[in-house]
Scaffold this active site. Structure first.
Site, PDB file in Angstrom:
ATOM      1  CE1 TYR A   1      -3.101   2.973   0.349  1.00  8.84           C
ATOM      2  CE2 TYR A   1      -3.624   2.263   2.582  1.00  8.84           C
ATOM      3  CZ  TYR A   1      -3.834   3.127   1.513  1.00  8.84           C
ATOM      4  OH  TYR A   1      -4.758   4.131   1.620  1.00  8.84           O
TER       5      TYR A   1
ATOM      6  CE  LYS B   1      -6.132   1.592  -0.790  1.00  7.60           C
ATOM      7  NZ  LYS B   1      -6.717   1.710   0.579  1.00  7.60           N
TER       8      LYS B   1
END
Length: 323
Positions: free
Chosen positions: A141, A169
């Site tokens: 992420y 992400k």
């Protein structure tokens, strides 16, 4: 057809809020109901549990474990359940990762360590340690405007060599950098900035990890399906129609606005924990206008924490005062 086959966690995932009771305790039954709604009514094929949108900074390890188990039991047979395990302490993240695997998670989300600003070599060691800790696939992420540290493109290429680091992400908001990494790796890129959902698909993105998916998940799924089918004009029309939703939900911290809308809809949500603060009446009024501008419809006649039957969904427009 432009179908992207590299979708290890599915194509449409929502970073789920953590419903809470009025006393601030976690509403585990409500979490199961909300997860069911998101999967069965909002077309999510995956959920992120205990991400930042799930208020992970203010939930304990025991709460995270019980929450994850509640969601896995509710929808784990028909959706990919990804547990947020990222912290700025590698040893703590390893503990959370192993607990998530034991609780039945299908994958792990690991955010860049925040505040302590590690060098890129430290990021490699941190993420590699998490990936080595379990047999679960890992989604990185990358959100430097929150963590203070970007995952450099060259670092992403290095990390992609690990067999269990399979996705990113992407909330760096730099499609040029994302394209460069996608050219050189098999990492599946999931858009983590809702306004860039469609642009990310256009450069090879796998799908979305969305906040607005709580409210318009089915629309986002339709956008992906349209893009995959080569119906780019239809995908663009959906994107443009949802612009007021993107604007509204990110008027402030997304947890605050999403919980406000879910409460308006009568879906399990409840208050936020401090240091966050619940939406003011003025913000709630703006959110009603934003959602009405996008033609968003919601369940009616339901008190918070009640189950939401399918027949109650999409009945009246917010603009008509249905919630």
């Amino acid at each position: 057809m432009v179908e992207n086959q590299n979708r290890p966690f599915g194509k449409m995932l929502t970073a789920m809020v953590t419903p809470m009771l009025e006393d601030g305790e976690i509403d585990y039954e409500g979490a199961a109901r909300l997860a069911t709604y998101l999967v069965d009514e909002q077309s999510n094929d995956g959920l992120i549990i205990s991400g930042t949108t799930g208020e992970s900074p203010t939930t304990s390890d025991d709460e995270k474990d019980r929450l994850l188990r509640s969601v896995v039991e509710a929808v784990g047979d028909r959706a990919t359940i990804v547990a947020g395990v990222g912290t700025n302490d590698t040893r703590h993240s390893l503990k959370l990762a192993r607990a998530a695997e034991e609780a039945g998670a299908h994958g792990l989300l690991a955010v860049t360590p925040y505040y302590n600003k590690p060098p890129q070599e430290g990021l490699v060691r941190h993420f590699t340690s998490i990936a080595d800790a379990t047999e679960l696939p890992v989604m990185l992420y990358d959100i430097p405007h929150r963590t203070g540290t970007p995952i450099a493109s060259e670092t992403l290429v290095r990390l992609a060599e690990h067999p269990r680091i399979v996705a990113n992400k992407d909330a760096k908001d730099n499609l040029g950098a994302s394209s460069w990494v996608m050219e050189r790796t098999d990492l599946a890129f999931y858009c983590g900035t809702d306004i860039l959902n469609l642009p990310t698909l256009s450069v090879g993105g796998a799908g979305f990890v969305s906040v607005v998916g709580h409210i318009v998940g089915s629309d986002l799924k339709d956008m992906i399906d349209a893009f995959d089918a080569g119906e780019v004009a239809q995908a663009l029309a959906i994107h443009r129609r949802l612009t007021p939703v993107y604007t509204g939900i990110f008027r402030t911290q997304g947890v605050i606005t999403v919980k406000s809308v879910l409460n308006l809809f009568g879906l399990p949500s409840g208050p936020v924990r401090t240091p966050l603060a619940d939406a003011s009446s003025e913000l709630q009024a703006l959110l009603r206008e934003d959602l009405a501008a996008a033609g968003v419809k919601g369940p009616i006649g339901l008190a918070p924490h009640q189950a939401v039957p399918a027949s109650a969904v999409n009945v009246e427009r917010l603009a008509e005062g249905s919630v």
